[in-house]
Design a protein around this motif. Structure first.
Motif, PDB file in Angstrom:
ATOM      1  N   GLY A 107      37.303  43.648  39.473  1.00  0.00           N
ATOM      2  CA  GLY A 107      35.903  43.643  39.201  1.00  0.00           C
ATOM      3  C   GLY A 107      35.528  45.125  39.309  1.00  0.00           C
ATOM      4  O   GLY A 107      34.342  45.550  38.963  1.00  0.00           O
ATOM      5  N   GLY A 108      36.418  45.903  39.674  1.00  0.00           N
ATOM      6  CA  GLY A 108      35.982  47.376  39.571  1.00  0.00           C
ATOM      7  C   GLY A 108      35.470  47.836  41.198  1.00  0.00           C
ATOM      8  O   GLY A 108      35.350  47.115  42.169  1.00  0.00           O
ATOM      9  N   LYS A 109      35.085  49.280  41.294  1.00  0.00           N
ATOM     10  CA  LYS A 109      34.617  49.521  42.577  1.00  0.00           C
ATOM     11  C   LYS A 109      33.341  49.181  42.973  1.00  0.00           C
ATOM     12  O   LYS A 109      33.068  49.378  44.164  1.00  0.00           O
ATOM     13  N   HIS A 110      32.460  48.536  42.405  1.00  0.00           N
ATOM     14  CA  HIS A 110      31.469  47.984  42.941  1.00  0.00           C
ATOM     15  C   HIS A 110      31.560  46.354  43.417  1.00  0.00           C
ATOM     16  O   HIS A 110      30.821  46.089  43.838  1.00  0.00           O
ATOM     17  N   GLU A 111      32.757  45.810  43.270  1.00  0.00           N
ATOM     18  CA  GLU A 111      33.030  44.725  43.958  1.00  0.00           C
ATOM     19  C   GLU A 111      33.901  44.813  45.083  1.00  0.00           C
ATOM     20  O   GLU A 111      34.767  45.936  45.170  1.00  0.00           O
ATOM     21  N   ASN A 112      33.870  43.601  45.876  1.00  0.00           N
ATOM     22  CA  ASN A 112      34.621  43.935  47.178  1.00  0.00           C
ATOM     23  C   ASN A 112      35.742  42.745  47.023  1.00  0.00           C
ATOM     24  O   ASN A 112      35.446  41.696  47.271  1.00  0.00           O
ATOM     25  N   MET A 113      37.088  42.958  47.501  1.00  0.00           N
ATOM     26  CA  MET A 113      37.965  41.886  47.376  1.00  0.00           C
ATOM     27  C   MET A 113      37.897  41.158  48.532  1.00  0.00           C
ATOM     28  O   MET A 113      38.645  40.250  48.531  1.00  0.00           O
ATOM     29  N   ASN A 114      37.251  41.642  49.446  1.00  0.00           N
ATOM     30  CA  ASN A 114      37.300  40.663  50.779  1.00  0.00           C
ATOM     31  C   ASN A 114      36.429  39.042  50.346  1.00  0.00           C
ATOM     32  O   ASN A 114      36.425  38.535  51.170  1.00  0.00           O
ATOM     33  N   ASP A 115      35.867  39.236  49.367  1.00  0.00           N
ATOM     34  CA  ASP A 115      35.181  38.099  48.901  1.00  0.00           C
ATOM     35  C   ASP A 115      35.947  37.135  48.146  1.00  0.00           C
ATOM     36  O   ASP A 115      35.580  36.132  47.635  1.00  0.00           O
ATOM     37  N   ASP A 116      37.255  37.404  47.999  1.00  0.00           N
ATOM     38  CA  ASP A 116      38.218  36.784  47.141  1.00  0.00           C
ATOM     39  C   ASP A 116      39.030  36.160  48.176  1.00  0.00           C
ATOM     40  O   ASP A 116      40.037  36.760  48.761  1.00  0.00           O
ATOM     41  N   GLY A 117      38.975  34.899  48.463  1.00  0.00           N
ATOM     42  CA  GLY A 117      39.635  34.010  49.127  1.00  0.00           C
ATOM     43  C   GLY A 117      41.155  33.938  49.123  1.00  0.00           C
ATOM     44  O   GLY A 117      41.959  33.437  50.010  1.00  0.00           O
ATOM     45  N   TYR A 118      41.582  34.146  47.666  1.00  0.00           N
ATOM     46  CA  TYR A 118      43.041  34.032  47.596  1.00  0.00           C
ATOM     47  C   TYR A 118      43.964  35.251  47.827  1.00  0.00           C
ATOM     48  O   TYR A 118      44.829  35.112  48.508  1.00  0.00           O
ATOM     49  N   ALA A 119      42.962  36.613  47.425  1.00  0.00           N
ATOM     50  CA  ALA A 119      43.814  37.729  47.787  1.00  0.00           C
ATOM     51  C   ALA A 119      43.703  38.108  49.419  1.00  0.00           C
ATOM     52  O   ALA A 119      44.586  38.633  49.580  1.00  0.00           O
ATOM     53  N   ASN A 120      42.707  37.731  50.069  1.00  0.00           N
ATOM     54  CA  ASN A 120      42.772  38.053  51.461  1.00  0.00           C
ATOM     55  C   ASN A 120      43.505  36.622  52.339  1.00  0.00           C
ATOM     56  O   ASN A 120      43.055  36.759  53.434  1.00  0.00           O
ATOM     57  N   ASP A 121      44.041  35.525  51.761  1.00  0.00           N
ATOM     58  CA  ASP A 121      44.622  34.621  52.314  1.00  0.00           C
ATOM     59  C   ASP A 121      45.577  35.289  53.199  1.00  0.00           C
ATOM     60  O   ASP A 121      46.414  36.035  52.874  1.00  0.00           O
ATOM     61  N   ARG A 122      45.937  34.647  54.307  1.00  0.00           N
ATOM     62  CA  ARG A 122      46.934  35.031  55.355  1.00  0.00           C
ATOM     63  C   ARG A 122      48.336  34.912  54.894  1.00  0.00           C
ATOM     64  O   ARG A 122      49.312  35.386  55.120  1.00  0.00           O
ATOM     65  N   GLY A 123      48.556  33.945  53.610  1.00  0.00           N
ATOM     66  CA  GLY A 123      49.868  33.799  53.180  1.00  0.00           C
ATOM     67  C   GLY A 123      50.174  34.346  51.903  1.00  0.00           C
ATOM     68  O   GLY A 123      51.027  34.522  51.288  1.00  0.00           O
ATOM     69  N   THR A 124      49.257  35.553  51.671  1.00  0.00           N
ATOM     70  CA  THR A 124      49.420  36.147  50.247  1.00  0.00           C
ATOM     71  C   THR A 124      49.313  37.587  50.476  1.00  0.00           C
ATOM     72  O   THR A 124      48.668  38.193  51.529  1.00  0.00           O
ATOM     73  N   ILE A 125      49.987  38.499  49.605  1.00  0.00           N
ATOM     74  CA  ILE A 125      49.881  40.034  49.702  1.00  0.00           C
ATOM     75  C   ILE A 125      48.762  40.448  48.576  1.00  0.00           C
ATOM     76  O   ILE A 125      49.172  40.062  47.557  1.00  0.00           O
ATOM     77  N   ALA A 126      48.036  41.395  48.946  1.00  0.00           N
ATOM     78  CA  ALA A 126      47.059  41.727  48.064  1.00  0.00           C
ATOM     79  C   ALA A 126      47.624  43.145  47.268  1.00  0.00           C
ATOM     80  O   ALA A 126      47.809  43.985  48.330  1.00  0.00           O
TER      81      ALA A 126
END
Length: 152
Positions: A107-126
């Protein structure tokens, strides 16, 4: 056109040498297509089925360049997908475990990947993308980013 993004991501991963010194990171890898986003309705069970099944025992890496729309909620894997990922981590590849990679947002620099529960899930690599000496225009920022690699 359905699948163009996945095709380019797969090329970065597994492209054979092209004669001018460029090849993918794993040019001898085998790829499978799980057309999850070609459906019109995503659900926890549809996502879980895409990550579960017999392919979990020979598929090493699941590369997922998709995620929820950033709208302030931390949407992430439902209980069925969470269980499928956990099974893959524990028993995939004949007990060696599968690796789950997610884009750290597109989504670009104005969005925060911390709001993406898939990418910040403990079983995944972002993973995020770089371009030149900075961040790619589509890359998001966030605390859970594990890898930054050249993009376009």
């Amino acid at each position: 056109m359905i699948g163009t993004h996945g095709t380019s991501v797969a090329g970065v991963a597994a492209a054979n040498a092209n004669g001018v010194g460029i090849c993918g990171t794993s040019p001898h890898a085998r790829l499978i297509d799980i057309p999850l986003l070609s459906t019109h309705f995503l659900s926890d069970i549809a996502e879980a089925l895409a990550f579960d099944g017999d392919h979990m025992h020979w598929n090493s890496v699941y590369c997922s360049s998709w995620g929820p729309t950033d709208d302030g909620r931390c949407e992430g894997p439902g209980p069925m997908l969470r269980d499928a990922i956990q099974r893959g981590l524990e028993t995939g590849r004949q007990g060696r475990g599968c690796i789950y990679v997610f884009a750290a947002g597109n989504g670009g620099k104005h969005e925060n990947m911390n709001d993406d529960g898939y990418a910040n899930d403990r079983g995944t690599i972002a993973v995020t993308a770089l371009h030149g000496s900075g961040v790619a225009y589509f890359s998001e920022w966030g605390a859970a980013i594990s890898v930054a690699a050249p993009g376009y």
